[in-house]
Design an enzyme around this catalytic site. Sequence first.
Site, PDB file in Angstrom:
ATOM      1  N   HIS A 199       0.658 -11.373  -0.551  1.00  0.00           N
ATOM      2  CA  HIS A 199      -1.011 -11.438   0.313  1.00  0.00           C
ATOM      3  C   HIS A 199      -1.458 -12.463   0.149  1.00  0.00           C
ATOM      4  CE1 HIS A 199      -1.078  -6.935  -1.367  1.00  0.00           C
ATOM      5  NE2 HIS A 199      -0.244  -6.983  -0.397  1.00  0.00           N
ATOM      6  N   ASP A 299      -1.013  -1.740  -3.684  1.00  0.00           N
ATOM      7  CA  ASP A 299      -0.144  -2.074  -2.205  1.00  0.00           C
ATOM      8  C   ASP A 299       1.479  -1.965  -3.103  1.00  0.00           C
ATOM      9  OD1 ASP A 299       0.958  -2.419   0.025  1.00  0.00           O
ATOM     10  OD2 ASP A 299       0.846  -4.525   0.000  1.00  0.00           O
TER      11      ASP A 299
END
Length: 354
Positions: A199, A299
Amino acid sequence: MPVIRVLVVDDSAFMRKVIGDILASCPDIEVIARAKNGHDAIEKVTRLKPDVVTMDIEMPVLDGLQALGYIMSECPTPVIVLSAAGSADVTITAFNYGAVDFILKPSGEISRDIDNVKDELIKKVKAAASVSIQKLGFIEEQDRRKIKGNKKEKSVHLKRAKPKKIVIIGSSTGGPRALQQVIPLLPPTFDAPVLVVQHMPSGFTRSLADRLNSQSRIKVREAVDGDIVEPGTVLIAPGDYHMIIKQQKINRETREVIALTKGERVQGVRPSVDVLLNSVIPIYGQRALGVILTGMGSDGYIGIRNLKSAGGKVIAEDESTCVIYGMPKAVIEQELADYILPINKIAEGIMQTA
């Protein structure tokens, strides 16, 4: 929960006020002081001992990177770096010096729209306050040289062969440093492609890929649309793009290729580990290995659950080495991990499992 005491460091009086006001708007955070340069920051960290520091990079007298290095060696404190666009290389170096995370200033060094990242800033400060400082040391240059070894050319048959298996790695907060303890340990003869979702915003993943490539014997680069998925290559999803794989006819042979999309954010992130995993499962099924490293949130959990249902294997980073035990925790608590390993054992686990 105790109030989080924060030191705000920025050479702009405007930015010090705005960042301080954003943080002070949260009842769980107290801004105990502000510093105008790295020298001022070091003095105040030493004297006031804040729980978290937000650190600008470009500053006079002593810049943020030098201040960060001193702080992490002499009075270790969780630091969140505030970066402007174009400072990706310096930001990646900041992770090597022990920064917990970073915030991208929306419009340069003096961002009058910094309020746009208010929620992200508060969330990351809260997460940083929970980090065990022992997990944030400086990565010495000689340690990187030991990992790197001699870079070797990959064999031709390895490059051209259609892969029989695949490795998917997902990481977030603390991920850049974690990846530096995994990817460089993979041999140039590793016979599976490795796809990574870290990310990070646009512009930063290329610097991360370049840094990893310079340290590794295996080839590492930022993925581009249409890349063929090949053994012995690590492809990192570009910031702000979901990365998926799809099948395509190439020279009369069906191959797997990379597709980049601007689809909706999933759990607030793009790229998403879940999106990548869910594209891999129909093609590879039980031949896929999912690896979940340090990071906030969950996630990857849905994709890992689907991967397990398809017969794939899963490695999760152990809590003892996670900077943030969020993503691995979501997987481990649901008993989806086949192996739970500290970061220094993940590469070995990948080679034995994939």
